[in-house]
Design a protein around this motif. Structure first.
Motif, PDB file in Angstrom:
ATOM      1  N   SER B  75      26.488 118.383   0.432  1.00  0.00           N
ATOM      2  CA  SER B  75      25.747 117.604  -0.556  1.00  0.00           C
ATOM      3  C   SER B  75      24.005 117.255  -0.640  1.00  0.00           C
ATOM      4  CB  SER B  75      26.878 116.525  -0.214  1.00  0.00           C
ATOM      5  OG  SER B  75      26.972 116.432   0.528  1.00  0.00           O
ATOM      6  N   PHE B  76      24.258 116.140  -1.270  1.00  0.00           N
ATOM      7  CA  PHE B  76      23.228 115.307  -1.034  1.00  0.00           C
ATOM      8  C   PHE B  76      22.971 113.660  -1.424  1.00  0.00           C
ATOM      9  CE2 PHE B  76      22.305 119.580  -3.152  1.00  0.00           C
ATOM     10  CZ  PHE B  76      21.150 119.977  -2.093  1.00  0.00           C
ATOM     11  N   TYR B 121      31.820 112.300  -7.253  1.00  0.00           N
ATOM     12  CA  TYR B 121      31.812 113.364  -7.179  1.00  0.00           C
ATOM     13  C   TYR B 121      30.885 114.302  -6.815  1.00  0.00           C
ATOM     14  CZ  TYR B 121      37.055 112.411  -7.676  1.00  0.00           C
ATOM     15  OH  TYR B 121      37.966 111.822  -7.219  1.00  0.00           O
ATOM     16  N   HIS B 122      29.769 114.062  -7.880  1.00  0.00           N
ATOM     17  CA  HIS B 122      29.209 115.307  -8.349  1.00  0.00           C
ATOM     18  C   HIS B 122      27.531 115.113  -7.328  1.00  0.00           C
ATOM     19  CE1 HIS B 122      30.459 115.258 -12.472  1.00  0.00           C
ATOM     20  NE2 HIS B 122      31.084 116.433 -11.493  1.00  0.00           N
ATOM     21  N   LEU B 123      26.940 115.691  -6.544  1.00  0.00           N
ATOM     22  CA  LEU B 123      25.964 115.789  -6.063  1.00  0.00           C
ATOM     23  C   LEU B 123      25.854 115.031  -4.501  1.00  0.00           C
ATOM     24  CD1 LEU B 123      23.074 117.030  -6.456  1.00  0.00           C
ATOM     25  CD2 LEU B 123      22.144 114.292  -7.441  1.00  0.00           C
TER      26      LEU B 123
END
Lengths: 387, 387
Positions: B75-76, B121-123
């Motif tokens: 992830s980032f 939740y994303h990225l």
């Protein structure tokens, strides 16, 4: 159609379902005792559950409905104009992850592979379920979610990502941004049922393998392709699939086309028993496997009978999408000039009429009497002018 | 500051860190042998890792950097103007979930509670990590993500949700939409460091308990409050925290204010060793516990020394936010009229000057010589006019 091992699991699953009012009442009035289901035929006496039943149940028992099971996650799926809740226990999530791990492995993803997951995680939870399957397989997941094809493409290029999973339309955009992967797993939209679409996506992504993955929020997966790219194999460890006549509900033989009916083989929260998906498919037996050769080819709504054969206009757009020159607009008109049904399909744009007629006949099962391609369509839609 | 059990874990963790080039080189040139770290003082000889070191490492070893660990998720997190990758193995995710489960339980969430998770939740994957902790605790998670406060409020009301977790600013909006919960866990933004903000959020959400949860994407959590709402207890099972002088790097005694330095106690992927967060806090000992009494009160960047005391202008906005009539704009001017530093703070809007001066003195440690509230500010920013 299924063996004793499946029947034993179904007996157990139906006994669990009978703990919920919705099924208890339905089984009761149909005189069904889960423990006595000792044959596939006996199972097919179990009443269907339809979307209308679920809607009525939510209405009568708001907000969770009578299928509520306390558990690990409450997520949502569209139902009518609303969002309906959906329940997963911790065991449900674990079991589903192990099933998806197998499916993804057969689709060409290996342990250690890098996979960019562009399904959304929020609200519906689809991305989450997919990530768990990928983790269970031992893949390395990028939880990027949907929306930014440029960023997705950049990640794929920079991190040498092996596989992409998400909607095929989004994947094409990612490919158009210059990304390439080895494997694409597509779901959430019509995919391989659209002639030529697989090749289009493969070209865009430069990939060797592009497989179709079919499921609903409630049963994910139902069926998926393998690296052989030759139809969607039913995930029988998770989803028991039947095809029935959408009018009568009668079970259809393998090879026939009808409505997909699905039963959870093992599910604690929100179990579905003989759920009528409204999805149209053909079911084929191949050795021990059950296969949806073209995936979902339309919806069973708006079907009409022409010359004694069921015709599903909703399967037409997928055919038209395979012809580059067509706009996708069409009219389907059924008349009865001399006490015989006459079927005319007019499509907008440009295409070779003979080729189009053949593709339509193949998908609709019956051959239209007339297939006409026009530059501008007067009217579009389905017109039953027999009565 | 920490006992033998922690030191034993740190020896193991540092031995793991030494498998990565970045740490191997740093330990080598500092003459550090992880196996020989037998005291807290010896640990504090281990070199820091700073954001600049990580940036240089990503630059030198693109794209993963030398801390890459094959695992379950990439992830980032934002780093400078870029997104930097972050690596979690399956064990990392499991261990982190168990730590978060304990933290959430101490924050007032119980097994079986319904929790609406509005972290994304994303990225970045933050929402995912939080969901796993909640599931581990046995809570029932709504994975709604950020963005739609009206929908979040509707879910809370309809499903009688017990707890909300997310950014405090979003939570206030959710409360303003009419939702109320029993417990709120807030993170990702300054929260209890802003005087009066906790009460504001509690009023909006009608909740009994609102706790502050502090972590970075790399170390989540670092510290969190309990239902006592009396400061953030360091999650020592996961994060080993020190406070150091941001100029010299010298360790500061409990009770002093400085930069938060954090070390993973147990982490396979992307382990951080004495990482300088740039976050400003005070660390306090309470019995066996270490506590950040006011959480993070600013950043250490742009600090300046006034009358021999370090002054952190970045901690001012949090103070101003506690006064309803102020716009948040301010100027801080340091002059040296007669070889003595003179500190003036001008704030825009309206507020009782004496009260504001007291709040600023409390937060800045030194008392400004002048605190002025004006309707329109000529200039805003930090002006060091001594030289």
């Amino acid at each position: 159609m299924y063996g004793q091992k499946v029947l034993a699991d179904l007996r157990e699953q139906l006994a669990h379902a009978a703990e919920f009012d919705l099924y208890a009442a339905a089984f009761d009035s149909a005189g069904i005792d889960p423990a006595s289901i000792d044959s596939w035929e006996a199972f097919q006496e179990v009443p269907f559950v339809e979307t209308e039943d679920l809607e009525a149940d939510f209405e009568a028992n708001p907000p969770e409905g009578s299928l509520y099971t306390a558990g690990a996650m409450i997520s949502f799926s569209p139902m009518g104009d609303d969002l309906a809740p959906m329940f997963d226990t911790a065991d449900d999530l674990d079991y589903q992850a192990s099933v998806n791990a197998d499916v993804f492995e057969r689709a060409g993803i290996s342990p250690g592979d890098r996979v960019l997951n562009t399904f959304g995680y929020h609200l519906f939870g689809t991305g989450l379920l997919v990530q768990r399957g990928l983790e269970e397989l031992g893949a390395e997941v990028f939880p990027v979610g949907p929306g930014d094809s440029e960023q997705a493409a950049a990640f794929i290029q920079e991190y040498d990502v092996d596989a992409l999973i998400g909607n095929p339309s989004f994947a094409t955009k990612v490919g158009d941004e210059g990304a390439s992967v080895e494997v694409f797993v597509g779901g959430g939209e019509p995919f391989t049922s659209i002639p030529g679409y697989r090749e289009e996506v493969k070209d865009a992504l430069g990939c060797d393998t592009a497989v179709d993955y079919f499921g609903t929020r409630h049963v994910l997966p139902i069926a998926a392709e393998t690296t052989d790219e030759n139809g969607l194999y039913v995930s029988s460890e998770y989803a028991i699939v039947e095809i029935v006549d959408p009018d009568t509900g009668d079970p259809l033989e393998p090879g026939e086309r009808g409505e997909v009916v699905v039963t959870h083989r093992r599910k604690d929260g929100f179990p579905l028993v003989r759920y009528r998906t409204g999805d149209l498919a053909e079911l084929e037996r191949r050795g021990d496997d059950l296969v949806l050769p073209d995936g979902v080819i339309g919806r069973t709504d708006n079907r009409l009978k022409v010359k004694g054969v069921k015709l599903y206009p909703e399967s037409i757009p997928a055919v038209l999408a395979g012809f580059e020159g067509l706009t996708g607009e069409y009219s389907l008109t059924v008349t009865r000039p001399e006490s015989t049904d006459h079927l005319e399909i007019r499509c907008e744009g440009s295409a070779e009429e003979g080729e189009l007629a053949e593709a339509l006949a193949d998908r609709l099962i019956i051959s239209p009497d007339e297939v006409v391609v026009v530059e501008d369509l007067d009217r579009s839609g389905v017109f039953d002018e027999r009565y």
